[in-house]
Design a protein around this motif. Structure first.
Motif, PDB file in Angstrom:
ATOM      1  N   VAL A 582       0.831  -1.204   0.000  1.00 27.35           N
ATOM      2  CA  VAL A 582       0.000   0.000   0.000  1.00 27.35           C
ATOM      3  C   VAL A 582       0.861   1.248   0.000  1.00 27.35           C
ATOM      4  N   CYS A 583       1.898   1.263   0.829  1.00 24.12           N
ATOM      5  CA  CYS A 583       2.797   2.431   0.862  1.00 24.12           C
ATOM      6  C   CYS A 583       3.470   2.651  -0.486  1.00 24.12           C
ATOM      7  N   LEU A 584       3.941   1.569  -1.112  1.00 24.59           N
ATOM      8  CA  LEU A 584       4.577   1.708  -2.430  1.00 24.59           C
ATOM      9  C   LEU A 584       3.580   2.204  -3.467  1.00 24.59           C
ATOM     10  N   PHE A 585       2.332   1.724  -3.377  1.00 25.07           N
ATOM     11  CA  PHE A 585       1.314   2.187  -4.325  1.00 25.07           C
ATOM     12  C   PHE A 585       1.091   3.688  -4.193  1.00 25.07           C
ATOM     13  N   PHE A 586       0.973   4.194  -2.971  1.00 26.26           N
ATOM     14  CA  PHE A 586       0.729   5.619  -2.780  1.00 26.26           C
ATOM     15  C   PHE A 586       1.928   6.458  -3.211  1.00 26.26           C
ATOM     16  N   GLU A 587       3.130   5.950  -2.946  1.00 29.50           N
ATOM     17  CA  GLU A 587       4.317   6.694  -3.372  1.00 29.50           C
ATOM     18  C   GLU A 587       4.419   6.758  -4.890  1.00 29.50           C
ATOM     19  N   LYS A 588       4.075   5.668  -5.547  1.00 31.25           N
ATOM     20  CA  LYS A 588       4.073   5.679  -7.010  1.00 31.25           C
ATOM     21  C   LYS A 588       2.909   6.503  -7.546  1.00 31.25           C
ATOM     22  N   TYR A 589       1.764   6.379  -6.894  1.00 32.11           N
ATOM     23  CA  TYR A 589       0.580   7.122  -7.340  1.00 32.11           C
ATOM     24  C   TYR A 589       0.778   8.626  -7.161  1.00 32.11           C
ATOM     25  N   ARG A 590       1.595   9.021  -6.228  1.00 36.30           N
ATOM     26  CA  ARG A 590       1.851  10.444  -6.001  1.00 36.30           C
ATOM     27  C   ARG A 590       2.542  11.081  -7.199  1.00 36.30           C
ATOM     28  N   HIS A 591       3.386  10.305  -7.875  1.00 31.25           N
ATOM     29  CA  HIS A 591       4.144  10.844  -9.005  1.00 31.25           C
ATOM     30  C   HIS A 591       3.441  10.598 -10.342  1.00 31.25           C
ATOM     31  N   GLU A 592       2.708   9.501 -10.460  1.00 28.34           N
ATOM     32  CA  GLU A 592       2.143   9.142 -11.756  1.00 28.34           C
ATOM     33  C   GLU A 592       0.617   9.155 -11.781  1.00 28.34           C
ATOM     34  N   GLY A 593      -0.006   9.190 -10.631  1.00 29.46           N
ATOM     35  CA  GLY A 593      -1.450   9.022 -10.579  1.00 29.46           C
ATOM     36  C   GLY A 593      -2.238  10.200 -11.096  1.00 29.46           C
ATOM     37  N   PHE A 594      -1.712  11.417 -10.923  1.00 29.47           N
ATOM     38  CA  PHE A 594      -2.494  12.572 -11.321  1.00 29.47           C
ATOM     39  C   PHE A 594      -2.674  12.645 -12.832  1.00 29.47           C
ATOM     40  N   SER A 595      -1.622  12.405 -13.573  1.00 30.75           N
ATOM     41  CA  SER A 595      -1.717  12.493 -15.031  1.00 30.75           C
ATOM     42  C   SER A 595      -2.648  11.416 -15.590  1.00 30.75           C
ATOM     43  N   SER A 596      -2.549  10.184 -15.066  1.00 33.82           N
ATOM     44  CA  SER A 596      -3.423   9.112 -15.549  1.00 33.82           C
ATOM     45  C   SER A 596      -4.881   9.380 -15.163  1.00 33.82           C
ATOM     46  N   SER A 597      -5.105   9.875 -13.959  1.00 34.99           N
ATOM     47  CA  SER A 597      -6.480  10.193 -13.535  1.00 34.99           C
ATOM     48  C   SER A 597      -7.044  11.347 -14.351  1.00 34.99           C
ATOM     49  N   LEU A 598      -6.212  12.316 -14.697  1.00 30.78           N
ATOM     50  CA  LEU A 598      -6.665  13.448 -15.492  1.00 30.78           C
ATOM     51  C   LEU A 598      -7.122  12.991 -16.869  1.00 30.78           C
ATOM     52  N   SER A 599      -6.370  12.048 -17.466  1.00 32.32           N
ATOM     53  CA  SER A 599      -6.738  11.543 -18.784  1.00 32.32           C
ATOM     54  C   SER A 599      -8.083  10.813 -18.741  1.00 32.32           C
ATOM     55  N   ILE A 600      -8.297   9.983 -17.702  1.00 32.98           N
ATOM     56  CA  ILE A 600      -9.567   9.251 -17.583  1.00 32.98           C
ATOM     57  C   ILE A 600     -10.720  10.216 -17.331  1.00 32.98           C
ATOM     58  N   ALA A 601     -10.496  11.223 -16.488  1.00 28.46           N
ATOM     59  CA  ALA A 601     -11.551  12.194 -16.181  1.00 28.46           C
ATOM     60  C   ALA A 601     -11.943  12.998 -17.414  1.00 28.46           C
ATOM     61  N   GLN A 602     -10.997  13.293 -18.266  1.00 31.70           N
ATOM     62  CA  GLN A 602     -11.316  14.037 -19.497  1.00 31.70           C
ATOM     63  C   GLN A 602     -12.208  13.198 -20.409  1.00 31.70           C
ATOM     64  N   THR A 603     -11.943  11.903 -20.477  1.00 35.43           N
ATOM     65  CA  THR A 603     -12.795  11.022 -21.284  1.00 35.43           C
ATOM     66  C   THR A 603     -14.221  10.974 -20.744  1.00 35.43           C
ATOM     67  N   ILE A 604     -14.357  10.866 -19.417  1.00 32.02           N
ATOM     68  CA  ILE A 604     -15.691  10.839 -18.803  1.00 32.02           C
ATOM     69  C   ILE A 604     -16.409  12.158 -19.028  1.00 32.02           C
ATOM     70  N   ALA A 605     -15.680  13.259 -18.932  1.00 30.82           N
ATOM     71  CA  ALA A 605     -16.295  14.577 -19.122  1.00 30.82           C
ATOM     72  C   ALA A 605     -16.817  14.742 -20.543  1.00 30.82           C
ATOM     73  N   ARG A 606     -16.072  14.272 -21.519  1.00 36.32           N
ATOM     74  CA  ARG A 606     -16.537  14.376 -22.903  1.00 36.32           C
ATOM     75  C   ARG A 606     -17.802  13.547 -23.107  1.00 36.32           C
ATOM     76  N   ASP A 607     -17.875  12.377 -22.466  1.00 36.82           N
ATOM     77  CA  ASP A 607     -19.093  11.563 -22.581  1.00 36.82           C
ATOM     78  C   ASP A 607     -20.297  12.267 -21.972  1.00 36.82           C
ATOM     79  N   MET A 608     -20.065  13.145 -21.038  1.00 38.24           N
ATOM     80  CA  MET A 608     -21.149  13.869 -20.381  1.00 38.24           C
ATOM     81  C   MET A 608     -21.373  15.256 -20.987  1.00 38.24           C
TER      82      MET A 608
END
Length: 823
Positions: A582-608
């Motif tokens: 869990v700690c390793l996941f959060f440390e990795k997600y801190r550096h890479e998670g925002f960009s990947s989440s932003l891309s998914i959120a943009q796709t959902i927003a376009r669908d809406m």
């Protein structure tokens, strides 16, 4: 009528006659010797009514003791023989004075009974009875069993079985073994030698053995009668076997036994009698039993609620004995406690025991439910005293506790007055482990309250559920748009509730927004319209859509670990690996998670049909003073502001909270870490191995006692390093390997203690689920004994299946003298 006396005079005359008869009762006893005085003996204070009220075998026509409720179809009012408070152990020799022939035949047929696990009390001279008195040593060195010697634990005396049963009327008063019993332990050896040499004892032994042989060969003088008795016994055992099967069926499935009435073939008579009626449609034995009830051939039917309670108690007692036996065989165990109020607002504390079971060279970690403890004092002292009393009643030594697991309540985990502190004061070897699942739940709570936007996010999620669930029409609108998922309410105590709340919105956000739009257009209520409009505006906000993606990723990672930790057999090594992941996941997600989440959120927003842009805040220009340097302030974009003030705050709080709340696990890693991995164990140098062994020995040492010897453990591990296979092995596999060889006792103890340490209190939470099913609002008046009996039968149903029905029938028949016909 002329000459008719008034009613008051009749009643007065009747009362005088009754008093006169009562005054003459027993006047002939000094002239007549009774052939059987079992009714007046100590063993049958309530047996007089029992013999006539529950018979149906010896005297089926006698109905003088039946009440008005004992009719053919009524099992509501039970007779004396079904009263659980009148239990008499027929194998106790203190009840053998003036036995009738029937009772004596039963005892001869069954023979003397011995309990082999008794702790004999000391007398005033510090002497006690011993099992060695059961055998006689001969001159040539051989031993002869004194099978005639019986011990009564209730009066702490010994008796002669055959002399007690077959003594003559002119029996000498000097034969204490045949009369009141003998407890002079100092002279017992001499008295036993004199007794077994006496002529009267030998004659009684001869009578006993001859009668026993005649019973075995069926050559008694009343052979036809004995044959009928044996047939009747067999019938009763078949009936009781089916009744026990019904009790087990209902108990395992948490079903209620009784209904509004307890009459056969009437509506609302409950599941128990309903099951009996169903079996009677196909089973000839139950058909015949019900026919006998209807025809008044038997008065004791064993279908009443007291008998149900007795069978539940006997089954639960045998299951509990089996569990306690397993715990004692494993020796070391851990206690898991948790409290919750039941439906009657009574605080209930569940007691779970965790131990390592080794059978057939297979090692398994088990967590057993033992009972619910009704708690009046919920302070640390009150709970601790309740725990010690429960362990004492279960004959479990608190010195063998090696671990304790509780939730994060202050009365449980308190460092100064909590249960864990008080138990550590009396047993420093009982290491405390906070519940990992509760700690993960607190990690989620810390993240949800880390910033204003996080709090607002879960507020919107809760409002969505509240809006649709407040009306069946609104819920129908939601189901029409979201058929495969559903929204959930947030809960502060359930570990998986938040991921279920976010999941539907994460994968069906456009459909949920469409449902809100339809609700807004079709509803006329002003408040509902306002709520729907504000929620639609939230979905039109790109920050909320991005928050959905971020929170789902975070909660999914925590939820998967929480599910793994809830396993009964989960151990410390696997828990540490999961938490490190869990700690390793959060440390990795801190550096890479925002960009990947932003891309998914943009796709959902376009669908809406929502613009995937962050809302721009109006820039405020501050007037500068004359002496300030005219440097332009760095302008932070909305995306960077969201990332810094929301995303990083939540993720950093998760990392910090996980490390802080699970810091105590490092203590267990420092003690048992070298035993987690077999490959790591094989590569340890002698100096490191010696240090780890000393640390383990010091941790589990108190006073002059120690669980392992550090030098012996070091020597055994050095040899084990060369014999262990090169493949990676789990701790349970290493323990099985060690037990199979059988020459590593200290290594076995170390692994058993490590596997005994609890990780979570999930088993306690699961027992609360059974509690809510058993003691619901329709069964709120259930007694504590019945609650514990039903709880252990449904929770430990696997052990219940292994209980022999014949054992239950024997225990049931041995509790009262009236039931001896079943033996």
């Amino acid at each position: 009528m002329p000459g008719q006396k008034p009613g008051c005079q009749k009643r007065k005359k009747r009362k005088q006659d009754e008093l006169f008869v009562q005054s003459l009762r027993g006047s002939l006893d000094k002239f007549v010797t009774r052939a059987s005085a079992n009714e007046n003996s100590e063993s049958g204070g309530a047996n007089e009514n029992s013999e006539s009220g529950g018979g149906g075998i010896n005297n089926p026509d006698d109905s003088s003791h039946l009440s008005e409720h004992d009719n053919a179809s009524n099992v509501e009012s039970l007779n004396v023989c079904e009263n659980p408070n009148s239990r008499v152990d027929i194998f106790d020799p203190r009840y053998w004075e003036n036995l009738d022939n029937k009772m004596r035949d039963v005892l001869v047929e069954k023979g003397p009974q011995r309990e082999l696990s008794l702790v004999f009390p000391l007398d005033a001279n510090k002497r006690r009875f011993s099992y060695n008195y059961y055998s006689r040593k001969l001159r040539n060195g051989e031993t002869s069993d004194r099978n005639w010697l019986v011990y009564s634990k209730h009066v702490n005396k010994v008796y002669c079985f055959c002399c007690k049963l077959f003594k003559s009327r002119n029996c000498s008063n000097m034969l204490a073994l045949a009369n009141d019993g003998y407890n002079d332990w100092k002279h017992l050896s001499e008295r036993l030698k004199d007794h077994e040499k006496s002529v009267e004892h030998m004659n009684n032994m001869k009578t006993w053995k001859e009668l026993k042989v005649r019973f075995e060969k069926n050559l008694t003088i009343d052979k036809p009668l004995q044959k009928e008795i044996a047939k009747e016994k067999e019938r009763w055992r078949f009936v009781l076997a089916r009744i026990i099967a019904v009790v087990k069926f209902l108990a395992k499935r948490n079903l209620a036994f009784r209904g509004k009435n307890e009459k056969l073939y009437q509506d609302n008579n409950g599941n128990f009698l309903g099951a009996i009626e169903m079996i009677a449609e196909f089973d000839l034995i139950i058909q015949d039993h019900i026919r006998r009830i209807h025809s008044h051939e038997i008065h004791c039917h064993y279908l009443g609620h007291n008998i149900q309670n007795e069978f539940i108690s006997l089954l639960a007692h045998n299951v509990q004995l089996s569990i306690v036996k397993t715990i004692k065989e494993s020796r070391y165990f851990s206690v898991i406690l948790d409290c919750t109020p039941d439906v009657s607002h009574q605080e209930q504390m569940t007691l779970i025991i965790r131990c390592v079971k080794i059978s057939n060279r297979k090692a398994s970690v088990e967590e057993y439910f033992l009972e619910f403890l009704k708690v009046d004092d919920t302070t640390g002292l009150g709970l601790f005293d309740k725990l010690l009393d429960a362990l004492k009643s279960l004959t479990l030594e608190f010195e063998n506790i090696r671990g304790q697991g509780y939730d994060n309540g202050s009365n449980m985990k308190g460092k100064h007055q909590g249960v864990q502190k008080r138990l550590l004061d009396v047993n420093p070897k009982a290491l405390y482990m906070p519940c990992a699942c509760h700690s993960l739940n607190l990690v989620v709570s810390d993240m949800a309250h880390s910033c204003v936007k996080a709090i607002s996010f879960f507020g919107i999620v809760q409002r969505i559920y509240a809006l649709f669930s407040s009306s069946s029409k609104r819920w129908k609108i939601l189901l029409d748009h979201v058929p495969c998922f559903t929204v959930k309410s947030l809960c502060n105590t359930r570990w998986e509730s938040r991921i279920k709340s976010v999941k539907a919105i994460r994968f069906k956000a456009p459909q949920v927004r469409s449902a809100l739009l339809e609700l807004y257009e079709s509803c006329d209520d002003a408040m509902t319209k306002s709520d729907a409009e504000s929620l639609i505006m939230a979905f039109d906000n790109f920050e909320f859509i991005l928050g959905i993606v971020i929170w789902y990723d975070i909660l999914f990672a925590i939820n998967s670990v929480s599910k793994n930790l809830q396993s009964k057999s989960f151990c410390i090594d696997n828990a540490l690996k999961q938490l490190q992941g869990v700690c390793l996941f959060f440390e990795k997600y801190r550096h890479e998670g925002f960009s990947s989440s932003l891309s998914i959120a943009q796709t959902i927003a376009r669908d809406m049909d929502v613009d995937p842009i962050f809302p721009q805040k109006r820039r405020v220009f501050r007037k500068k003073q004359f002496d300030e340097i005219g440097l332009d302030e760095e302008i932070q974009s909305s995306e960077d502001a969201f990332r810094v003030n929301y995303f990083l705050v939540v993720v950093d709080m998760a990392i910090t909270s996980v490390k802080t709340r699970f810091d105590q696990m490092k203590t267990f890693e420092s003690v048992f870490g070298f035993l987690f991995d077999s490959k790591k164990l094989k590569t340890l140098h002698d100096s490191d191995l010696q240090e780890h062994c000393c640390n383990l020995c010091k941790t589990f040492s108190h006073g002059n006692s120690s669980d392992v010897d550090s030098d012996d453990l070091f020597s055994e591990l050095r040899v084990l390093q060369t014999t262990l296979p090169d493949v990676s092995m789990e701790p349970t596999e290493v323990l099985e390997f060690v037990e199979d060889i059988g020459c590593y006792p200290n290594v076995s103890i170390a692994y058993r203690i490590m596997l005994t340490i609890p990780v979570t209190v999930a088993s306690a939470e699961r027992s609360f689920s059974k509690l809510k099913l058993l003691k619901n609002y329709l069964r709120s008046s259930m007694s504590q004994e019945r609650l514990n009996g039903l709880a252990i039968l449904c929770i430990e149903k696997n052990i219940l299946e292994s209980i022999d029905t014949e054992t239950i029938i024997h225990d049931f028949a041995s509790t009262k003298t009236r039931k001896n016909r079943i033996l």
